[in-house]
Design a protein around this motif. Structure first.
Motif, mmCIF file in Angstrom:
data_model
loop_
_atom_site.group_PDB
_atom_site.id
_atom_site.type_symbol
_atom_site.label_atom_id
_atom_site.label_comp_id
_atom_site.label_asym_id
_atom_site.label_seq_id
_atom_site.Cartn_x
_atom_site.Cartn_y
_atom_site.Cartn_z
ATOM 1 N N TYR A 188 -0.605 -5.295 -0.321
ATOM 2 C CA TYR A 188 -0.061 -3.526 -1.365
ATOM 3 C C TYR A 188 0.727 -3.846 -1.903
ATOM 4 N N LEU A 189 1.074 -3.155 -2.668
ATOM 5 C CA LEU A 189 2.104 -3.191 -3.941
ATOM 6 C C LEU A 189 1.971 -1.525 -4.449
ATOM 7 N N GLN A 190 3.191 -0.737 -3.465
ATOM 8 C CA GLN A 190 3.599 0.753 -3.675
ATOM 9 C C GLN A 190 4.816 0.917 -4.727
ATOM 10 N N PRO A 191 3.951 1.305 -6.024
ATOM 11 C CA PRO A 191 4.994 1.584 -7.229
ATOM 12 C C PRO A 191 6.358 2.745 -6.906
ATOM 13 N N SER A 192 7.670 2.498 -7.241
ATOM 14 C CA SER A 192 8.322 3.696 -7.271
ATOM 15 C C SER A 192 8.014 5.065 -7.134
ATOM 16 N N ILE A 209 -0.240 6.493 -6.283
ATOM 17 C CA ILE A 209 -1.170 5.537 -6.296
ATOM 18 C C ILE A 209 -0.358 3.820 -6.773
ATOM 19 N N GLY A 210 -1.004 3.746 -5.920
ATOM 20 C CA GLY A 210 -0.578 1.697 -5.048
ATOM 21 C C GLY A 210 -1.777 0.968 -5.863
ATOM 22 N N ILE A 211 -1.138 -0.613 -5.103
ATOM 23 C CA ILE A 211 -2.533 -0.824 -5.144
ATOM 24 C C ILE A 211 -2.994 -2.818 -4.190
ATOM 25 N N LEU A 212 -4.363 -2.047 -3.863
ATOM 26 C CA LEU A 212 -4.844 -2.640 -2.203
ATOM 27 C C LEU A 212 -5.097 -3.953 -3.554
#
Lengths: 91, 379
Positions: free
Chosen positions: B112-116, B135-138
């Protein structure tokens, strides 16, 4: 005011008896934990409302059209003659 | 570089002509009249939306059900695609407010990438807690997620809480992870907060990921101040914001309308009472409670002040990246503390399954450090 059903009424919610019991129990559990916040001295601090280090600025004062009346009304459960339809509000 | 992905949306992200119900009956049948900014940007990058996955109602914390936690549909989607025919990686755009998706991602060998906060537009995201929604990316492929983020991030005038940069470079396709002479590597100073890791029964697998590469990572000791209050502050602030954001669902303008009403008051109450789920009702009622006059100062305002202390106690001059577990007890409310720092301080993170589950958190707009760490770890 401390009754769960009174807060529910403010939020336009009517709870069943079982919902009231469960929400009351969970609310009590959460509030027990909230008590720990009082142990921190924050008297000299300002609240942090936003984490952004930049200031919000207003956009140009120019009108824009995002959605048409038809687009907006299409999302309504009931509409009539170009308006949101609601029950009679005045006797 | 062309990016091929099977990209899905949680149903809280709007795609024109498709239902976006935010997991709630009160928005059942609500067809998005426009595309979210992330959908526009994906389309501009020639990445089609493969479909939508359901989401916990308004991303609220689910604590009223004592049954074992079910796999969340976003995770289920990626796992299912991984077990199918070989093809491009799958990614799901999510708003993971309380960390449930991140926790499950690590447990199911996903990333999972959680942006600033303030770098990816939330325009078209059905709001839950606006000061923390992100909005993050799984995904099954973290490198692809970073590449996707370069396509999605950048200022959008339609989101009122964004940094001014129009694009971000996370060091992908560059040698920025090397020293200027191109021969060596600057070690990443990695902080393992002792007061958090002490709660984990066995952290050796996590720490070994980094201690085995002493030339790449400098382990720094630190404490994460106020960690014992993280979950309370996150809950108080989010329930207040969710309470306000869900006041718009009244059975008039969109979504569900109860058939059982005579007056306008009945319409409001019956529509909301019939359509909102138990956890959403709990959250909304708690929001009303912490915002009530008698509780505002000791709870809501105090939580905002402690949020300031939490943010200011994180000292990125002493370290580059903070490492935290992805799970401790398995109890959702307690676990939310582990994922609260990104929400409360607006920080970016990556969640990895390696070592049994670990998340790396960097300073705002320093996703490049997370990418560097990932580049080292994946070798």
């Amino acid at each position: 005011m401390s009754n769960i059903t009174e807060y529910a009424a403010i939020e336009r919610l009517a709870l069943t008896d079982s919902e009231t019991d469960l929400i009351s129990a969970k609310a009590n559990y959460l509030e027990e934990g909230f008590a720990a916040l009082a142990s921190v001295d924050t008297s000299a601090l300002a609240p942090l409302v936003t984490v952004l280090a930049v200031e919000s600025v207003l956009r140009e004062d120019v009108s824009t059209k995002m959605l048409s009346r038809e687009d907006l009304l299409a999302t309504a459960p009931e509409q009539y003659d170009g308006y949101f339809q609601v029950p009679k509000t005045l006797e | 570089m062309e990016l091929k992905l099977k990209l899905y949306l949680q149903e809280s992200i709007m795609q024109k002509g498709h239902e976006a119900n935010a997991g709630s009956t009160i928005l059942k049948g609500f067809i998005s009249p426009f595309d979210a900014a992330v959908v526009e940007r994906s389309s501009a990058a020639s990445i089609d939306i493969a479909g939508r996955v359901s989401v916990d109602e308004f991303s609220v914390l689910t604590i009223t059900d004592d049954q074992p936690e079910e796999i969340t549909p976003a995770v289920e989607r990626v796992v299912a695609d991984l077990s199918g025919e070989a093809g491009p990686a799958t990614a799901v755009l999510c708003n993971d407010l309380f960390g449930k998706v991140r926790r499950q991602a690590a447990a199911h060998n996903l990333y999972y990438l959680q942006p600033s906060y303030g770098t990816v537009s939330r325009y078209g995201l059905i709001p839950s807690a606006s000061s923390m929604d992100q909005i993050g990316i799984l995904t099954s492929n973290l490198t692809d997620a970073f590449m996707l983020l370069t396509k999605l991030a950048g200022k959008d005038e339609r989101d009122g809480a964004m940094y001014p940069e129009t694009a971000y470079d996370y060091g992908i396709n560059s040698d920025s992870h090397k020293d200027k002479d191109g021969t060596g590597h600057t070690p990443i100073r990695l902080a393992f907060p002792s007061n958090v890791w002490a709660k984990k029964a066995d952290s050796s697998a996590c720490t070994a990921l980094f201690t085995e590469q002493p030339d790449r990572f400098d382990i720094v000791s630190c404490e994460l101040k106020y960690f014992e209050l993280f979950r309370q502050v996150l809950y108080i602030l989010s329930c207040a914001e969710i309470c306000n954001n869900t006041n718009r669902y009244d059975g008039i303008k969109f979504g569900y309308r109860s058939p059982n009403y005579k007056s306008i008051g009945d319409l409001y109450v019956n529509s909301r009472s019939e359509a909102l789920g138990l956890d959403a009702k709990l959250t909304i009622i708690m929001g009303a409670k912490v915002l009530a006059q008698e509780n505002y100062t000791p709870l809501y305002e105090q939580a905002m002040k402690i949020r300031r202390l939490i943010k200011e106690a994180v000292n990125f001059s002493d370290y580059d990246v903070i490492a935290l577990p992805t799970s401790l007890s398995g109890e959702p409310y307690e676990e939310s503390a582990l994922h609260a720092l990104t929400a409360l301080a607006g920080l970016p993170s990556i969640t990895l399954p390696e070592g049994g589950g670990i998340q790396l958190i960097a300073n705002s707009k320093r996703e490049d450090l997370l990418y560097r760490a990932w580049e080292v770890l994946k070798v």
